[in-house]
Design an enzyme around this catalytic site. Structure first.
Site, PDB file in Angstrom:
ATOM      1  N   HIS A  75      56.593  37.541  41.212  1.00  0.00           N
ATOM      2  CA  HIS A  75      55.631  36.989  40.931  1.00  0.00           C
ATOM      3  C   HIS A  75      56.297  35.678  40.245  1.00  0.00           C
ATOM      4  O   HIS A  75      56.237  34.929  39.326  1.00  0.00           O
ATOM      5  CB  HIS A  75      54.991  37.782  39.254  1.00  0.00           C
ATOM      6  CG  HIS A  75      53.981  38.515  39.725  1.00  0.00           C
ATOM      7  ND1 HIS A  75      52.838  38.379  39.947  1.00  0.00           N
ATOM      8  CD2 HIS A  75      53.379  40.103  39.373  1.00  0.00           C
ATOM      9  CE1 HIS A  75      51.954  39.931  40.294  1.00  0.00           C
ATOM     10  NE2 HIS A  75      53.022  39.926  39.502  1.00  0.00           N
ATOM     11  N   ASN A 148      45.879  41.114  38.949  1.00  0.00           N
ATOM     12  CA  ASN A 148      45.932  40.715  39.576  1.00  0.00           C
ATOM     13  C   ASN A 148      44.334  39.631  40.180  1.00  0.00           C
ATOM     14  O   ASN A 148      43.596  40.362  39.759  1.00  0.00           O
ATOM     15  CB  ASN A 148      46.718  41.847  40.888  1.00  0.00           C
ATOM     16  CG  ASN A 148      48.073  41.791  40.584  1.00  0.00           C
ATOM     17  OD1 ASN A 148      48.947  41.141  40.279  1.00  0.00           O
ATOM     18  ND2 ASN A 148      48.630  42.825  40.595  1.00  0.00           N
TER      19      ASN A 148
END
Length: 505
Positions: A75, A148
Site C-alpha cells: 500500500h 480493500n
C-alpha cells in the site's frame, strides 16, 4: 491556440498566496531563530570554503537527506482525505461501540486509498487491488477499519502473505514488475486464489477513480452488545457516486500521461465541493450460524452470501477536507487492525490474526515507536504507561509510569472490561493448511450468475494478457484451475492463448 485549463490542484499555491497577502512571517531556523540570509552559504570570501559554523546550512542539509521515511512495503502509493461518519440507523442491538451509540451521531474520520502492490511513484491506473482504510477518531479511542475495494482476498492464511506480496512486487533479479511467471506460478499452486483472480481480472481491477469504487472491511470481525451478546460481522461501504472502471487501454495511456490520475481526481473533487460519500453497511452472523454455515465464515477468499446475510444499513461517511500537508497527514498516517474500540473485537479469521501484529509493527519500523503521538494518528486522549523512545511528543508529565500505583494514575475502565467477551476455545495446536477448502463454488457463482457476458469476455482478455508472457506449463496449470470454475472459462482461456500463439507464428 487555447491555453490549457488549470485543474483545482494547480491552484493550491495561488490560493495560499491569496490567503496570506497580509502575512508578515519571516524565515527562521528549525528552532525558530530569524535568518539573516537564506540563499547563500557562509564562506570565507567569494571562492572560499564553507564554514562548519553555518549552522542553518548544516541543519537543512541534514534534514533534507532524511526527508524520506521507508515507504510502506504494501500500500505504498495512495491518497487520502478527511471527513465524518454519521450514524443513520440504530445497530445497538449488535454492538455497544460508542461510534454507533445513537442515530445522527457524527465521528471525525480519515480515509486513505492506495494500491496494494505498487511502490511510491507507481502509476495510479495499473491493475491492482486498492486499499480502502478508514480511521475513526472516537471518544473511546482510535478505531482503524483497514480494508480493500474487494470483499475477498487471494489467500486465507497470513503465513502466505509475504510470499504473495513478493510475487506481485518486482523480480529480485530483473527488478521488473509484474513478473508474470512468479504471479501465475504461486496462483496456480494455491487454487484458493481463484475467486479473487476472477475479480482482479474483471473490470473492477482498474477503478476509474477512488470516488467511484466500493470498499470492504474484507476480514471478519465481531460485535459485542451492552448485554455481552456476541456477533460476527462484515463491513461494506458502497459508493454513492456509483461504480466506474477504466478499460485497460485507457488505463495504460493515462498511466503515461498522468501517473497521479486518481490522486488528482480525489483532490480536485473535494476542492470543488464535490464531496464523495459512501453508505456504510454491516452483515451479521451469530456464533451458532457460523458454526453451522456451509462455508468457513472466517475465510477471506469467500463472501458472505447476501441472500443469507443481508446488508444492514448503519450510516454514511463523507470526505470534505483535503490534507494540508501530504507527508504529515497521509504519508505518516498509520492504520492498524488491532486498533479496536470496546464493542468491536477480532474473529478467528487467519488473515486478520496476522494483521493484528504486522500492521502495528510496520508503523513502529516506518514511523517510530511513538507514531501514535503524531497528530494524524493520535486519539483524543491517551492514558498509558509507555514512556520515552524516539519521537516522544507527550510523556504524561509526572504521572506514574507503572501499574498498579497509589498515586491516582489511570484506572481500569469498567465498561471496557464488561464488553470484553469470554471466548471458549478447543482443539489441538497444530498447523492446518486450509488451502483446499472449497475454492470453486463461490467463484462459479461469480462467473455464471453475477458476471454478464460482456464482462466475462473482457475478464478472459485480461487474463490472457497476463498469461501470454508465461511458460506453457503455467498456462496449462491456469487453464486447469479455471476450468474447475467452469469448463467454458477454461476453453476461452485456451482459445485466447492459441490465437496469440498463431499470431506469433
Amino acid at each position: 491556440m487555447s491555453t490549457p485549463k488549470r485543474d483545482t490542484a494547480a491552484e493550491q499555491l495561488s490560493e495560499f498566496a491569496k490567503n496570506h497577502e497580509e502575512s508578515e512571517d519571516t524565515i527562521t531556523t528549525t528552532w525558530g531563530v530569524p535568518l539573516p540570509e537564506k540563499d547563500a552559504s557562509l564562506t570565507v570570501g567569494y571562492h572560499g570554503p564553507i564554514l562548519l559554523q553555518d549552522y542553518n546550512l548544516i541543519d537543512e542539509l541534514a534534514h533534507f537527506t532524511r526527508e524520506r521515511i521507508p515507504e510502506r512495503v504494501v500500500h505504498a502509493k495512495g491518497a487520502g482525505a478527511f471527513g465524518y461518519f454519521e450514524v443513520t440507523h440504530d445497530i445497538t442491538r449488535y454492538t455497544a461501540a460508542k461510534v454507533f451509540s445513537e442515530v445522527n451521531k457524527k465521528t471525525p474520520i480519515a480515509v486513505r486509498f492506495s494500491q496494494v502492490a505498487g511502490e511510491l511513484g507507481y502509476p495510479d491506473t495499473i491493475r491492482d487491488i486498492r486499499g480502502f482504510a478508514i480511521k475513526f477518531y472516537t471518544e473511546d479511542g482510535i478505531w482503524d477499519l483497514v480494508g480493500n475495494n474487494a470483499p475477498i482476498f487471494f489467500i486465507k492464511d497470513c503465513a502466505l502473505f509475504p510470499s504473495f506480496i513478493h510475487v506481485v512486487k518486482r523480480n529480485p533479479v530483473t527488478h521488473m514488475r509484474p513478473d508474470y511467471d512468479m504471479f501465475w506460478d504461486m496462483v496456480t499452486l494455491r487454487p484458493e486464489t481463484t475467486h479473487t483472480c476472477l475479480m482482479f481480472f474483471s473490470d473492477r481491477g482498474i477503478p476509474a477513480n477512488y470516488r467511484q469504487m466500493h470498499g470492504y472491511g474484507t476480514n471478519t470481525f465481531a460485535f459485542v452488545n451492552a448485554h455481552g451478546e456476541f456477533f460476527y460481522c462484515k463491513f461494506h461501504y458502497r459508493s454513492e457516486q456509483g461504480i466506474a472502471t477504466l478499460p485497460p487501454k485507457d488505463a495504460q495511456r493515462i498511466a503515461g500521461e498522468d501517473p497521479d490520475f486518481h490522486t488528482r481526481d480525489l483532490y480536485n473533487a473535494i476542492e470543488k465541493g464535490n464531496y464523495p460519500s459512501w453508505k456504510f453497511y454491516v452483515q451479521i452472523m451469530t456464533p451458532e450460524q457460523a458454526a453451522n454455515n456451509s462455508y468457513d465464515p472466517f475465510d477471506d477468499t469467500k463472501v458472505w452470501l447476501k441472500a443469507d446475510f443481508p446488508l444492514i444499513p448503519v450510516g454514511r461517511f463523507v470526505l470534505n477536507k483535503n490534507p494540508k500537508n501530504y507527508f504529515a497527514e497521509i504519508e505518516q498516517i498509520g492504520f492498524d487492525p488491532a486498533h479496536l474500540i470496546p464493542g468491536i473485537e477480532p474473529s478467528p479469521d487467519r488473515m486478520l490474526q496476522g494483521r493484528l501484529f504486522a500492521y502495528g509493527d510496520t508503523h513502529r519500523y516506518r514511523l517510530g515507536v511513538n507514531h501514535l503521538q503524531l497528530p494524524v494518528n493520535s486519539p483524543f486522549k491517551a492514558n498509558n504507561f509507555s514512556r520515552d523512545g524516539k519521537g516522544t511528543l507527550n510523556n504524561s508529565a509526572g504521572a506514574p509510569n507503572y501499574h498498579p500505583n497509589s498515586f491516582n494514575g489511570p484506572k481500569i475502565d469498567s465498561r471496557a472490561k464488561a464488553l470484553s467477551p469470554v471466548i471458549p476455545l478447543k482443539g489441538d495446536a497444530k498447523r492446518i493448511d486450509s488451502g483446499d477448502d472449497d475454492n470453486f463454488t463461490q467463484a462459479r457463482l461469480l462467473y455464471q450468475r453475477v458476471m454478464k457476458e460482456d464482462e466475462r469476455v473482457r475478464m478472459v482478455e485480461n487474463m490472457v494478457t497476463w498469461l501470454k508472457p508465461t511458460t506453457t506449463i503455467l498456462q496449462e496449470r491456469a487453464i486447469v484451475m479455471f476450468s474447475n470454475v467452469d469448463d467454458d472459462l477454461g476453453r476461452r482461456l485456451r482459445a485466447g492463448l492459441d490465437t496469440i500463439q498463431q499470431i506469433n507464428l
